[in-house]
Scaffold this active site. Structure first.
Site, short mmCIF file in Angstrom:
data_model
loop_
_atom_site.label_atom_id
_atom_site.label_comp_id
_atom_site.label_asym_id
_atom_site.label_seq_id
_atom_site.Cartn_x
_atom_site.Cartn_y
_atom_site.Cartn_z
N THR A 27 0.81 -1.22 0.00
CA THR A 27 0.00 0.00 0.00
C THR A 27 0.85 1.27 0.00
OG1 THR A 27 -0.15 -0.08 2.42
CG2 THR A 27 -1.94 -1.10 1.17
N SER A 29 3.94 3.93 -1.63
CA SER A 29 4.06 4.62 -2.92
C SER A 29 4.50 3.66 -4.00
CB SER A 29 5.07 5.77 -2.81
OG SER A 29 4.67 6.71 -1.85
N SER A 51 0.18 -6.06 3.68
CA SER A 51 0.59 -4.91 4.49
C SER A 51 -0.17 -4.95 5.81
CB SER A 51 0.32 -3.58 3.76
OG SER A 51 -1.07 -3.30 3.72
N ASP A 53 -1.60 -2.16 7.38
CA ASP A 53 -2.47 -1.00 7.61
C ASP A 53 -3.81 -1.24 6.93
OD1 ASP A 53 -3.78 1.53 7.51
OD2 ASP A 53 -1.85 2.53 7.81
N GLU A 54 -4.85 -1.51 7.70
CA GLU A 54 -6.15 -1.83 7.11
C GLU A 54 -6.78 -0.62 6.41
OE1 GLU A 54 -9.21 -2.82 9.90
OE2 GLU A 54 -8.41 -1.49 11.44
N VAL A 80 5.52 -8.22 8.23
CA VAL A 80 6.69 -9.04 7.90
C VAL A 80 7.41 -9.52 9.16
CG1 VAL A 80 7.06 -8.02 5.63
CG2 VAL A 80 8.16 -7.00 7.62
N LYS A 103 11.63 3.44 6.84
CA LYS A 103 12.57 4.13 5.95
C LYS A 103 13.01 5.52 6.41
CE LYS A 103 10.23 1.80 2.13
NZ LYS A 103 9.38 1.93 0.93
N LYS A 145 21.44 4.15 0.81
CA LYS A 145 21.95 4.29 2.18
C LYS A 145 22.53 3.00 2.74
CE LYS A 145 18.79 8.13 3.07
NZ LYS A 145 18.46 8.27 1.63
#
Length: 356
Positions: A27, A29, A51, A53-54, A80, A103, A145
């Site tokens: 969900t 970007s 994911s 987030d519902e 995860v 991130k 990074k």
């Protein structure tokens, strides 16, 4: 190094036809852009959005309902960090795109346990779940990074990269194959500085904050990032780290492109932040091969055998390194405006960088 640039043109999406595909962090970007393009360009058998987030899943489900291929979408709540949930989700999945991660650099510095649990333990769980199921190929998204990391986020992604590369050593002759893609900052993605600057300008800010005038960064559009993942999936043998040739830019030039004439305010480097980003270190160079539009860091583990590889790249010179500071492909204000226009983030009335 020959000057080339990854454009994303002529990407072959047919590799997904008839396949079951799962995207962790689907969900976000990247996940939304990947799924939208996948449904536009291919005929997958099933696409699973994994994911935690519902609300984001609900919103994404609603946004995709009008798509002609909507019927192949499946939404799977899970984290995860939860190996059992991953094993359940990976049943009957052919290809996994691993995009889930924490991130944000300063947040990771302040919350190290959470960063490690998602980015490192989560990577271990994804590899383990793939080994327990019938997954065929896995592409894990990384970051510039992760090369010579200064911050915890970069260190956690370096550990993740190592886990995915070593996964090929554990999978045996007929098990899943794992690879990694590593690229720089994504124009217009959530958390990107460009939407932040545009909001500040819209709100009437008298100046824009710059951490250091010497700072440089790599840039890639979201569509190019998605295409790079797909093209790397086609090239992979297992164990590679794929790095696109993309332009870099001084951050001061970015502010000129977004807001000509608006003063800059130096605020200092944030915790864990670098002046320049690194894609390939000098030590990586010993195993790095160059193609026209990308580099490939091959693994040094004993499972790797060059006799079977598909790519015929040229070894880079001894002591080679690839950073946003020494990159021969640089953007000025006009070049960034062109990338923003290509990405659909530029309005002709000058409101470049805004979302539509």
């Amino acid at each position: 190094m020959s000057v080339g640039r990854f454009t994303g043109e002529n990407t072959d999406w047919s590799i997904f036809n008839g396949k079951s595909v799962l995207v962790t962090g689907g969900t976000g970007s990247f996940g939304r852009k990947f799924v939208r393009t996948l449904l536009d360009q291919a005929l997958p058998r099933r696409v699973v959005i994994f994911s935690r987030d519902e609300l984001k899943q609900y919103e994404m489900d609603h946004d995709f309902q009008s798509h002609p291929n909507y019927s192949c979408l499946r939404f799977f709540i899970g984290d995860v960090r939860d190996i059992n949930r991953l094993v359940m989700a990976f049943r009957d999945v052919d290809i996994v795109i691993h995009a889930a991660a924490l991130k944000h650099v300063p947040i990771a510095e302040a919350n190290p346990f959470e960063c490690i649990r998602t980015n490192v333990v989560g990577a271990e769980n994804v590899v383990t779940a793939c080994l327990k199921t019938d997954v065929q190929k896995v592409v894990a998204l990384s970051t510039d990074k992760a090369a010579s990391p200064l911050n915890l986020y970069g260190a956690s992604k370096l550990a993740s990269d190592k886990i995915f590369v070593a996964g090929n050593n554990m999978s045996g002759a007929n098990g899943p194959r794992f690879c990694v893609v590593r690229y720089g900052n994504v124009l217009g993605s959530r958390g990107s500085v460009i939407p932040l600057f545009r909001k500040m300008i819209k709100d009437g800010a008298s100046d824009l904050p710059i951490t250091d005038e010497r700072m440089t960064r790599f840039w890639i559009t979201l569509a190019q990032g998605v295409s790079f993942v797909v093209s790397s999936l086609s090239l992979m043998d297992g164990g590679e780290i794929f790095i696109p040739k993309i332009p870099s830019m001084q951050m001061v030039d970015l502010t000129v492109a977004l807001a000509p004439g608006v003063p800059r305010r130096i605020v200092g480097i944030r915790p864990g932040e670098k002046l320049h980003e690194v894609m390939i270190t000098q030590d990586d160079a010993r195993n790095t091969f160059e193609l026209n539009d990308r580099f490939i860091i091959e693994p040094s583990l004993v499972f790797w055998d060059r006799s079977h590889v598909k790519t015929k790249g040229v070894p880079v010179a001894d002591g080679f390194y690839y950073t946003s500071e020494n990159n021969p492909d640089t953007l000025d204000a006009a070049g960034l405006t062109g990338m923003l226009r290509e990405a659909g983030l530029f309005d002709e009335d000058g409101q470049n960088g805004t979302h539509r």
